[in-house]
Design a protein around this motif. Structure first.
Motif, PDB file in Angstrom:
ATOM      1  N   PRO A 436       0.817  -1.229   0.000  1.00  0.00           N
ATOM      2  CA  PRO A 436       0.000   0.000   0.000  1.00  0.00           C
ATOM      3  C   PRO A 436       0.847   1.275   0.000  1.00  0.00           C
ATOM      4  O   PRO A 436       0.433   2.296  -0.568  1.00  0.00           O
ATOM      5  CB  PRO A 436      -0.821  -0.108   1.289  1.00  0.00           C
ATOM      6  CG  PRO A 436      -0.119  -1.111   2.134  1.00  0.00           C
ATOM      7  CD  PRO A 436       0.541  -2.046   1.192  1.00  0.00           C
ATOM      8  N   ILE A 531      -4.264 -10.366  -5.638  1.00  0.00           N
ATOM      9  CA  ILE A 531      -4.790  -9.495  -4.574  1.00  0.00           C
ATOM     10  C   ILE A 531      -4.281  -8.067  -4.782  1.00  0.00           C
ATOM     11  O   ILE A 531      -5.034  -7.093  -4.654  1.00  0.00           O
ATOM     12  CB  ILE A 531      -4.391 -10.030  -3.190  1.00  0.00           C
ATOM     13  CG1 ILE A 531      -5.087 -11.375  -2.919  1.00  0.00           C
ATOM     14  CG2 ILE A 531      -4.729  -9.021  -2.090  1.00  0.00           C
ATOM     15  CD1 ILE A 531      -4.599 -12.091  -1.686  1.00  0.00           C
ATOM     16  N   LYS A 534      -6.227  -6.647  -7.850  1.00  0.00           N
ATOM     17  CA  LYS A 534      -7.681  -6.454  -7.775  1.00  0.00           C
ATOM     18  C   LYS A 534      -8.126  -5.612  -6.584  1.00  0.00           C
ATOM     19  O   LYS A 534      -8.909  -4.673  -6.742  1.00  0.00           O
ATOM     20  CB  LYS A 534      -8.374  -7.815  -7.724  1.00  0.00           C
ATOM     21  CG  LYS A 534      -8.216  -8.627  -9.007  1.00  0.00           C
ATOM     22  CD  LYS A 534      -8.873  -9.989  -8.880  1.00  0.00           C
ATOM     23  CE  LYS A 534      -8.710 -10.805 -10.168  1.00  0.00           C
ATOM     24  NZ  LYS A 534      -9.300 -12.157 -10.023  1.00  0.00           N
ATOM     25  N   THR A 535      -7.667  -5.944  -5.353  1.00  0.00           N
ATOM     26  CA  THR A 535      -8.242  -5.302  -4.158  1.00  0.00           C
ATOM     27  C   THR A 535      -7.234  -4.554  -3.300  1.00  0.00           C
ATOM     28  O   THR A 535      -7.616  -3.673  -2.524  1.00  0.00           O
ATOM     29  CB  THR A 535      -8.923  -6.363  -3.270  1.00  0.00           C
ATOM     30  OG1 THR A 535      -7.933  -7.262  -2.733  1.00  0.00           O
ATOM     31  CG2 THR A 535      -9.956  -7.162  -4.055  1.00  0.00           C
ATOM     32  N   GLN A 536      -5.980  -4.914  -3.368  1.00  0.00           N
ATOM     33  CA  GLN A 536      -4.937  -4.334  -2.510  1.00  0.00           C
ATOM     34  C   GLN A 536      -5.271  -4.494  -1.015  1.00  0.00           C
ATOM     35  O   GLN A 536      -4.872  -3.679  -0.179  1.00  0.00           O
ATOM     36  CB  GLN A 536      -4.690  -2.852  -2.814  1.00  0.00           C
ATOM     37  CG  GLN A 536      -4.259  -2.560  -4.235  1.00  0.00           C
ATOM     38  CD  GLN A 536      -5.421  -2.237  -5.121  1.00  0.00           C
ATOM     39  OE1 GLN A 536      -6.229  -1.358  -4.808  1.00  0.00           O
ATOM     40  NE2 GLN A 536      -5.540  -2.919  -6.250  1.00  0.00           N
ATOM     41  N   ASP A 537      -6.051  -5.511  -0.671  1.00  0.00           N
ATOM     42  CA  ASP A 537      -6.453  -5.736   0.719  1.00  0.00           C
ATOM     43  C   ASP A 537      -5.268  -6.313   1.504  1.00  0.00           C
ATOM     44  O   ASP A 537      -4.824  -7.439   1.240  1.00  0.00           O
ATOM     45  CB  ASP A 537      -7.641  -6.710   0.770  1.00  0.00           C
ATOM     46  CG  ASP A 537      -8.230  -6.824   2.162  1.00  0.00           C
ATOM     47  OD1 ASP A 537      -7.454  -6.964   3.118  1.00  0.00           O
ATOM     48  OD2 ASP A 537      -9.473  -6.759   2.288  1.00  0.00           O
ATOM     49  N   LEU A 538      -4.754  -5.535   2.476  1.00  0.00           N
ATOM     50  CA  LEU A 538      -3.555  -5.941   3.200  1.00  0.00           C
ATOM     51  C   LEU A 538      -3.796  -7.179   4.056  1.00  0.00           C
ATOM     52  O   LEU A 538      -2.915  -8.038   4.180  1.00  0.00           O
ATOM     53  CB  LEU A 538      -3.048  -4.786   4.072  1.00  0.00           C
ATOM     54  CG  LEU A 538      -1.690  -4.975   4.751  1.00  0.00           C
ATOM     55  CD1 LEU A 538      -0.609  -5.285   3.723  1.00  0.00           C
ATOM     56  CD2 LEU A 538      -1.316  -3.736   5.548  1.00  0.00           C
ATOM     57  N   VAL A 539      -4.981  -7.301   4.653  1.00  0.00           N
ATOM     58  CA  VAL A 539      -5.297  -8.474   5.478  1.00  0.00           C
ATOM     59  C   VAL A 539      -5.284  -9.734   4.626  1.00  0.00           C
ATOM     60  O   VAL A 539      -4.709 -10.771   5.004  1.00  0.00           O
ATOM     61  CB  VAL A 539      -6.661  -8.297   6.173  1.00  0.00           C
ATOM     62  CG1 VAL A 539      -7.051  -9.570   6.922  1.00  0.00           C
ATOM     63  CG2 VAL A 539      -6.615  -7.105   7.134  1.00  0.00           C
ATOM     64  N   GLU A 540      -5.947  -9.663   3.466  1.00  0.00           N
ATOM     65  CA  GLU A 540      -5.957 -10.819   2.569  1.00  0.00           C
ATOM     66  C   GLU A 540      -4.545 -11.138   2.061  1.00  0.00           C
ATOM     67  O   GLU A 540      -4.174 -12.305   1.894  1.00  0.00           O
ATOM     68  CB  GLU A 540      -6.881 -10.549   1.381  1.00  0.00           C
ATOM     69  CG  GLU A 540      -8.355 -10.664   1.694  1.00  0.00           C
ATOM     70  CD  GLU A 540      -8.729 -12.075   2.156  1.00  0.00           C
ATOM     71  OE1 GLU A 540      -8.250 -13.051   1.553  1.00  0.00           O
ATOM     72  OE2 GLU A 540      -9.484 -12.187   3.132  1.00  0.00           O
ATOM     73  N   LEU A 541      -3.766 -10.089   1.833  1.00  0.00           N
ATOM     74  CA  LEU A 541      -2.400 -10.282   1.360  1.00  0.00           C
ATOM     75  C   LEU A 541      -1.565 -11.024   2.399  1.00  0.00           C
ATOM     76  O   LEU A 541      -0.778 -11.932   2.069  1.00  0.00           O
ATOM     77  CB  LEU A 541      -1.781  -8.927   1.032  1.00  0.00           C
ATOM     78  CG  LEU A 541      -0.527  -8.909   0.153  1.00  0.00           C
ATOM     79  CD1 LEU A 541      -0.786  -9.582  -1.186  1.00  0.00           C
ATOM     80  CD2 LEU A 541      -0.058  -7.473  -0.054  1.00  0.00           C
ATOM     81  N   LYS A 542      -1.755 -10.671   3.686  1.00  0.00           N
ATOM     82  CA  LYS A 542      -1.014 -11.351   4.755  1.00  0.00           C
ATOM     83  C   LYS A 542      -1.443 -12.809   4.891  1.00  0.00           C
ATOM     84  O   LYS A 542      -0.618 -13.694   5.114  1.00  0.00           O
ATOM     85  CB  LYS A 542      -1.205 -10.607   6.074  1.00  0.00           C
ATOM     86  CG  LYS A 542      -0.458  -9.281   6.137  1.00  0.00           C
ATOM     87  CD  LYS A 542      -0.609  -8.606   7.496  1.00  0.00           C
ATOM     88  CE  LYS A 542       0.225  -7.320   7.542  1.00  0.00           C
ATOM     89  NZ  LYS A 542       0.108  -6.637   8.855  1.00  0.00           N
ATOM     90  N   ARG A 543      -2.740 -13.061   4.741  1.00  0.00           N
ATOM     91  CA  ARG A 543      -3.226 -14.450   4.808  1.00  0.00           C
ATOM     92  C   ARG A 543      -2.656 -15.278   3.662  1.00  0.00           C
ATOM     93  O   ARG A 543      -2.293 -16.440   3.843  1.00  0.00           O
ATOM     94  CB  ARG A 543      -4.755 -14.470   4.764  1.00  0.00           C
ATOM     95  CG  ARG A 543      -5.401 -13.971   6.050  1.00  0.00           C
ATOM     96  CD  ARG A 543      -6.907 -13.873   5.895  1.00  0.00           C
ATOM     97  NE  ARG A 543      -7.527 -13.348   7.112  1.00  0.00           N
ATOM     98  CZ  ARG A 543      -8.759 -12.868   7.182  1.00  0.00           C
ATOM     99  NH1 ARG A 543      -9.518 -12.843   6.079  1.00  0.00           N
ATOM    100  NH2 ARG A 543      -9.237 -12.414   8.325  1.00  0.00           N
TER     101      ARG A 543
END
Length: 579
Positions: A436, A531, A534-543
């Motif tokens: 991010p 990820i 498409k979303t740049q979602d940090l939580v999903e990226l860590k998972r």
């Protein structure tokens, strides 16, 4: 000798067979002598082990208690066996009698060492056996110069400022930015002696920074050792200005300027190595504050195997570093060792077939076969400007010291997309936080997703002093936390060893000796790229990173703890549960 020792102690009833096996496992895992492992676990005292060896080999036992482990001071024994040889070989000369030199050694079966001593001294050698801890203490006391700083400061306090200033000579100050600590004149002024003593003591204690500052009623002299500051014997308040002036002269700074900050550097020659000292002088309320950064190239290690990578992390980093193009980012706070890691990686992958170029601020390590450029913003040579010119120099691998702004980030991305491998650093709390941050700096998500090869983060943890650390057992709740956060198998816990710090003369009472990095390394997988795109979602990226099998900072730290390298408290203080 290890096999004989275990047999001796079992026969004497000092050890049991299961204790021997446990000590042997620890000794093998940590590459230490069996005797040291036995003592660490408390199965026998060091003196019991040494006494058993003395009896078995029929070699006299020397200790402080029996009065034998006391070197004669009037026989110039330090000239016969120099300090460097004594420390490297764990030997101390005791006395000379009838053309025979008595020495205390750790291993009396080492005939090669005894022959070397015989050749050095020209005398017959009578060996005594002594315990490791007692040998170290006696070597420190016999050769040590650790009270030099205190002695010089006390001596200087007895001299009036007028007399000290009168003793200043041209020879004392005309050093042209170069100081040879091996050639100190006994006639030097008190201020010169104080500067020399501070530098000698700092180098001996593996200091990274020296802080000298004045307050209303006192003077503070502190050494930063392994990341923590420790107070040392400070000079008198009347001497501080003269000491700072001496440093300014060495650094070619303006001694008359006391209103503005100044930066400089000078070089020390000491014990056959050159040491660079970076100088920062800053005006404060009670007078100027002086900070010296010691860059001892003799202590720097460019061996990637000794940095602290786990095997899988090292493999992932080197695979990414050998790609023909892409972006690699290493994150962490200032002073966390990022430059050391990246320079070690460059040293590992360096080859004459490729053109390596670096852009740094400052250039801390001079690397053979690599073109290194120092940025100079005052004349327009910024990271972004330098990187644009690099692309016309036909580079294959580019190291950018730090991405600080949008312009530099875009230049790095452009270089990666045009067929270059780019390595750089960022200031973020964790590795995946770089994603991010880079998007905020203007990188398009779809371009970042396709060009990012690897992101990593690191911190430095203090390594326990091997001479004084002692085993301890963590409470069950903490042990359960370590198992969970470290993704460890509880069935392996019998092979783990936890230690705590104590402090001894060898580590100057700190309990630690040196630092090592803990890492989290994420090689980009297809899931992680999607990820980012498409979303740049940090939580999903860590998972997704966890699913790839990568260890985070704290998990990597627990792996260091169970191997006895550092303490539980050190990892808890450096990392957080979600790192």
């Amino acid at each position: 000798m290890a096999k004989q020792l275990s047999e001796i102690l079992v026969e004497q009833g000092t050890l049991k067979e299961d204790q021997v096996k446990r000590a042997q496992l620890y000794a093998k895992q940590n590459n230490v002598p069996l005797s040291e492992a036995i003592v660490k676990f408390g199965f026998a005292t060091e003196e019991q082990v040494t006494a058993a060896l003395s009896k078995h080999f029929s070699v006299p036992y020397a200790s402080k208690e029996n009065g034998i482990l006391v070197p004669e001071k009037e026989q110039n024994l330090q000239e016969i066996i120099p300090e460097k040889f004594a420390r490297e070989n764990m030997v101390i000369p005791l006395f000379i009698e009838d053309d025979e030199l008595a020495v205390a050694v750790l291993d009396p079966t080492n005939l090669f060492l005894l022959d070397n001593i015989k050749m050095m001294s020209g005398k017959q050698v009578q060996p005594f056996i002594a315990s490791k801890s007692q040998l170290l203490r006696v070597i420190d006391a016999f050769y040590s110069n650790k009270n030099l700083l205190e002695e010089v400061m006390n001596e200087a306090a007895k001299v009036s400022p007028e007399a000290a200033a009168a003793s200043e000579s041209d020879e004392d100050v005309d050093v042209s930015g170069y100081l040879d600590l091996d050639k100190i004149s006994p006639n030097s002024s008190q201020y010169v002696k104080q500067v020399n003593a501070i530098l000698r003591q700092a180098i001996a204690e593996r200091t990274s920074d020296i802080h000298l500052e004045m307050f209303d009623e006192r003077v503070s002299l502190r050494f930063r050792i392994d990341g923590s500051l420790y107070e040392r014997t400070a000079p008198a308040k009347e001497s501080v200005n003269a000491i700072i002036s001496r440093i300014k002269i060495l650094s070619k700074l303006d001694i008359a300027e006391k209103r503005l900050p100044q930066d400089g550097s000078f070089t020390i020659h000491y014990q056959n190595r050159s040491i660079e000292v970076r100088v920062s002088v800053c005006p404060a309320v009670y007078g100027e504050k002086l900070v010296l950064r010691i860059l001892d190239k003799g202590t720097g290690d460019m061996n990637i195997d000794k940095l602290g990578f786990e095997p899988d992390q090292k493999k992932a980093f080197l695979e990414a570093a050998n790609l023909p193009h892409g972006l690699i980012f290493l994150t962490g706070p200032t002073g966390s060792g990022k430059s050391t890691t990246l320079n070690a990686v460059l040293t590992t992958i360096r080859t004459p077939e490729l053109n390596f170029m670096t852009l740094e601020d400052p250039v801390e390590y001079k690397l053979a076969g690599i073109s290194q450029v120092q940025v100079k913003p005052s004349i327009g040579l910024t990271f972004a400007a330098g990187l644009r010119s690099f692309l016309r120099q036909d580079p294959d691998v580019i190291l950018v010291g730090e991405v600080r702004d949008n312009e530099t980030a875009e230049a790095c991305l452009k270089a990666a997309l045009t067929g270059h491998l780019v390595l750089s650093t960022l200031h973020t709390n964790d590795a995946l936080g770089a994603v991010p941050r880079l998007i905020d700096m203007g990188m398009e998500p779809f371009l970042l997703a396709s060009s990012l090869a690897l992101v990593a983060a690191q911190r430095l943890v203090r390594i326990l002093c091997p001479y004084c650390k002692v085993p301890h057992i963590p409470d069950p709740a903490l042990l359960a936390q370590i198992i969970q956060e470290g993704h460890l198998n509880p069935r392996d816990k019998n092979s783990w060893t936890f230690f705590k710090s104590v402090g001894c003369p060898k580590c100057f009472g700190t309990g630690f000796m040196g630092r090592r990095a803990i890492y989290e390394v994420y090689r980009m997988t297809e899931e992680m790229r999607n990820i980012i795109y498409k979303t740049q979602d940090l939580v999903e990226l860590k998972r997704a990173g966890e699913r790839s099998g990568a260890l985070n900072l704290r998990a990597n730290g627990w792996h260091k703890v169970i191997r006895g390298l550092t303490t539980v408290d050190e990892i808890l203080s450096i990392t957080t549960a979600n790192e």
